[in-house]
Write a protein that holds these residues in place. Structure first.
Motif, PDB file in Angstrom:
ATOM      1  N   VAL A   1       0.855  -1.184   0.000  1.00  0.00           N
ATOM      2  CA  VAL A   1       0.000   0.000   0.000  1.00  0.00           C
ATOM      3  C   VAL A   1       0.894   1.237   0.000  1.00  0.00           C
ATOM      4  CG1 VAL A   1      -1.745   1.290   1.261  1.00  0.00           C
ATOM      5  CG2 VAL A   1      -1.803  -1.185   1.282  1.00  0.00           C
ATOM      6  N   CYS A   2       0.570   2.186  -0.884  1.00  0.00           N
ATOM      7  CA  CYS A   2       1.328   3.434  -0.924  1.00  0.00           C
ATOM      8  C   CYS A   2       0.377   4.593  -1.209  1.00  0.00           C
ATOM      9  CB  CYS A   2       2.437   3.366  -1.965  1.00  0.00           C
ATOM     10  SG  CYS A   2       1.855   3.039  -3.620  1.00  0.00           S
ATOM     11  N   GLU A   3       0.861   5.797  -1.009  1.00  0.00           N
ATOM     12  CA  GLU A   3       0.036   6.985  -1.233  1.00  0.00           C
ATOM     13  C   GLU A   3      -0.107   7.277  -2.723  1.00  0.00           C
ATOM     14  OE1 GLU A   3      -2.591   9.596   0.168  1.00  0.00           O
ATOM     15  OE2 GLU A   3      -1.492   8.178   1.389  1.00  0.00           O
ATOM     16  N   ASN A   4       1.020   7.342  -3.438  1.00  0.00           N
ATOM     17  CA  ASN A   4       1.065   7.574  -4.882  1.00  0.00           C
ATOM     18  C   ASN A   4       2.073   6.603  -5.477  1.00  0.00           C
ATOM     19  OD1 ASN A   4      -0.596  10.121  -5.199  1.00  0.00           O
ATOM     20  ND2 ASN A   4       0.917  10.809  -3.715  1.00  0.00           N
ATOM     21  N   ALA A   5       1.893   6.267  -6.761  1.00  0.00           N
ATOM     22  CA  ALA A   5       2.843   5.367  -7.411  1.00  0.00           C
ATOM     23  C   ALA A   5       2.971   5.721  -8.882  1.00  0.00           C
ATOM     24  CB  ALA A   5       2.394   3.917  -7.272  1.00  0.00           C
ATOM     25  N   VAL A   6       4.188   5.535  -9.396  1.00  0.00           N
ATOM     26  CA  VAL A   6       4.462   5.679 -10.824  1.00  0.00           C
ATOM     27  C   VAL A   6       5.111   4.372 -11.267  1.00  0.00           C
ATOM     28  CG1 VAL A   6       5.734   6.935 -12.594  1.00  0.00           C
ATOM     29  CG2 VAL A   6       4.811   8.172 -10.618  1.00  0.00           C
ATOM     30  N   ILE A   7       4.505   3.716 -12.244  1.00  0.00           N
ATOM     31  CA  ILE A   7       5.035   2.454 -12.756  1.00  0.00           C
ATOM     32  C   ILE A   7       5.529   2.703 -14.177  1.00  0.00           C
ATOM     33  CG2 ILE A   7       4.536   0.039 -13.295  1.00  0.00           C
ATOM     34  CD1 ILE A   7       4.190   0.645 -10.327  1.00  0.00           C
ATOM     35  N   ASP A   8       6.800   2.352 -14.423  1.00  0.00           N
ATOM     36  CA  ASP A   8       7.328   2.497 -15.783  1.00  0.00           C
ATOM     37  C   ASP A   8       7.993   1.220 -16.270  1.00  0.00           C
ATOM     38  OD1 ASP A   8       9.674   2.535 -14.337  1.00  0.00           O
ATOM     39  OD2 ASP A   8      10.243   4.560 -14.911  1.00  0.00           O
ATOM     40  N   GLY A   9       7.886   0.169 -15.479  1.00  0.00           N
ATOM     41  CA  GLY A   9       8.441  -1.128 -15.850  1.00  0.00           C
ATOM     42  C   GLY A   9       7.354  -2.186 -15.797  1.00  0.00           C
ATOM     43  N   THR A  10       7.742  -3.401 -15.433  1.00  0.00           N
ATOM     44  CA  THR A  10       6.798  -4.516 -15.368  1.00  0.00           C
ATOM     45  C   THR A  10       6.375  -4.757 -13.929  1.00  0.00           C
ATOM     46  OG1 THR A  10       7.820  -5.543 -17.296  1.00  0.00           O
ATOM     47  CG2 THR A  10       6.498  -6.966 -15.890  1.00  0.00           C
ATOM     48  N   PHE A  11       5.076  -4.945 -13.726  1.00  0.00           N
ATOM     49  CA  PHE A  11       4.537  -5.244 -12.397  1.00  0.00           C
ATOM     50  C   PHE A  11       3.478  -6.322 -12.543  1.00  0.00           C
ATOM     51  CE2 PHE A  11       1.514  -4.928  -8.976  1.00  0.00           C
ATOM     52  CZ  PHE A  11       2.311  -4.787  -7.864  1.00  0.00           C
ATOM     53  N   LYS A  12       3.572  -7.363 -11.708  1.00  0.00           N
ATOM     54  CA  LYS A  12       2.549  -8.411 -11.654  1.00  0.00           C
ATOM     55  C   LYS A  12       2.138  -8.581 -10.206  1.00  0.00           C
ATOM     56  CE  LYS A  12       3.693 -11.205 -15.647  1.00  0.00           C
ATOM     57  NZ  LYS A  12       3.883 -12.556 -16.155  1.00  0.00           N
ATOM     58  N   GLY A  13       0.823  -8.602  -9.968  1.00  0.00           N
ATOM     59  CA  GLY A  13       0.346  -8.813  -8.610  1.00  0.00           C
ATOM     60  C   GLY A  13      -0.736  -7.834  -8.226  1.00  0.00           C
ATOM     61  N   LYS A  14      -0.834  -7.588  -6.910  1.00  0.00           N
ATOM     62  CA  LYS A  14      -1.857  -6.712  -6.354  1.00  0.00           C
ATOM     63  C   LYS A  14      -1.208  -5.388  -5.971  1.00  0.00           C
ATOM     64  CE  LYS A  14      -4.948  -8.582  -3.791  1.00  0.00           C
ATOM     65  NZ  LYS A  14      -5.683  -9.209  -2.670  1.00  0.00           N
ATOM     66  N   LEU A  15      -1.779  -4.295  -6.455  1.00  0.00           N
ATOM     67  CA  LEU A  15      -1.231  -2.961  -6.211  1.00  0.00           C
ATOM     68  C   LEU A  15      -2.312  -2.091  -5.586  1.00  0.00           C
ATOM     69  CD1 LEU A  15       1.103  -0.956  -6.608  1.00  0.00           C
ATOM     70  CD2 LEU A  15       0.224  -0.534  -8.909  1.00  0.00           C
ATOM     71  N   LYS A  16      -2.029  -1.560  -4.392  1.00  0.00           N
ATOM     72  CA  LYS A  16      -2.976  -0.686  -3.694  1.00  0.00           C
ATOM     73  C   LYS A  16      -2.358   0.697  -3.551  1.00  0.00           C
ATOM     74  CE  LYS A  16      -4.938  -4.477  -1.059  1.00  0.00           C
ATOM     75  NZ  LYS A  16      -5.151  -5.045   0.281  1.00  0.00           N
ATOM     76  N   VAL A  17      -3.019   1.692  -4.144  1.00  0.00           N
ATOM     77  CA  VAL A  17      -2.531   3.069  -4.128  1.00  0.00           C
ATOM     78  C   VAL A  17      -3.648   3.955  -3.582  1.00  0.00           C
ATOM     79  CG1 VAL A  17      -1.605   4.953  -5.512  1.00  0.00           C
ATOM     80  CG2 VAL A  17      -1.087   2.592  -6.143  1.00  0.00           C
ATOM     81  N   ASN A  18      -3.375   4.663  -2.494  1.00  0.00           N
ATOM     82  CA  ASN A  18      -4.414   5.472  -1.854  1.00  0.00           C
ATOM     83  C   ASN A  18      -4.859   6.664  -2.687  1.00  0.00           C
ATOM     84  OD1 ASN A  18      -4.670   3.893   0.443  1.00  0.00           O
ATOM     85  ND2 ASN A  18      -3.042   4.977   1.507  1.00  0.00           N
ATOM     86  N   ASP A  19      -3.959   7.255  -3.467  1.00  0.00           N
ATOM     87  CA  ASP A  19      -4.329   8.455  -4.215  1.00  0.00           C
ATOM     88  C   ASP A  19      -4.157   8.240  -5.715  1.00  0.00           C
ATOM     89  OD1 ASP A  19      -5.237  11.028  -4.687  1.00  0.00           O
ATOM     90  OD2 ASP A  19      -3.309  11.971  -4.250  1.00  0.00           O
ATOM     91  N   LEU A  20      -2.996   8.587  -6.281  1.00  0.00           N
ATOM     92  CA  LEU A  20      -2.813   8.594  -7.735  1.00  0.00           C
ATOM     93  C   LEU A  20      -1.844   7.507  -8.196  1.00  0.00           C
ATOM     94  CD1 LEU A  20      -3.134   9.893 -10.555  1.00  0.00           C
ATOM     95  CD2 LEU A  20      -1.272  11.444  -9.931  1.00  0.00           C
ATOM     96  N   LEU A  21      -2.299   6.703  -9.142  1.00  0.00           N
ATOM     97  CA  LEU A  21      -1.442   5.738  -9.827  1.00  0.00           C
ATOM     98  C   LEU A  21      -1.201   6.252 -11.237  1.00  0.00           C
ATOM     99  CD1 LEU A  21       0.020   3.060 -10.318  1.00  0.00           C
ATOM    100  CD2 LEU A  21      -2.213   2.053 -10.871  1.00  0.00           C
TER     101      LEU A  21
END
Length: 66
Positions: A1-21
Motif C-alpha cells: 500500500v502506498c500513497e502515490n505510485a508511478v510504474i514504468d516497468g513490469t509489475f505483476k500482482g496486487k497494487l494498492k494506491v491510496n491516491d494517484l497511480l
C-alpha cells in the motif's frame, strides 16, 4: 500500500494506491489494482482488474488487515 505510485516497468500482482497511480507508456501491469485516481499513458499495457474510489479502497484495506 502506498500513497502515490508511478510504474514504468513490469509489475505483476496486487497494487494498492491510496491516491494517484500513474502508468507510464513503457509499463506492463498484470493483476489487481486498487486506486483513487488513475493516469494511463498511451502505449502502456494495462491488463488488470481495477477498483477505483477512495472509500472502496479503505474498506478493502481494512478487510485485508483483519
Amino acid at each position: 500500500v502506498c500513497e502515490n505510485a508511478v510504474i514504468d516497468g513490469t509489475f505483476k500482482g496486487k497494487l494498492k494506491v491510496n491516491d494517484l497511480l500513474t502508468v507510464r507508456e513503457t509499463a506492463i501491469i498484470d493483476g489487481d489494482v486498487f486506486t483513487d485516481q488513475l493516469n494511463v499513458e498511451s502505449g502502456a499495457v494495462f491488463n488488470v482488474n481495477c477498483v477505483m474510489g477512495g472509500q472502496k479502497i479503505k474498506t478493502i484495506q481494512e478487510s485485508a488487515t483483519k
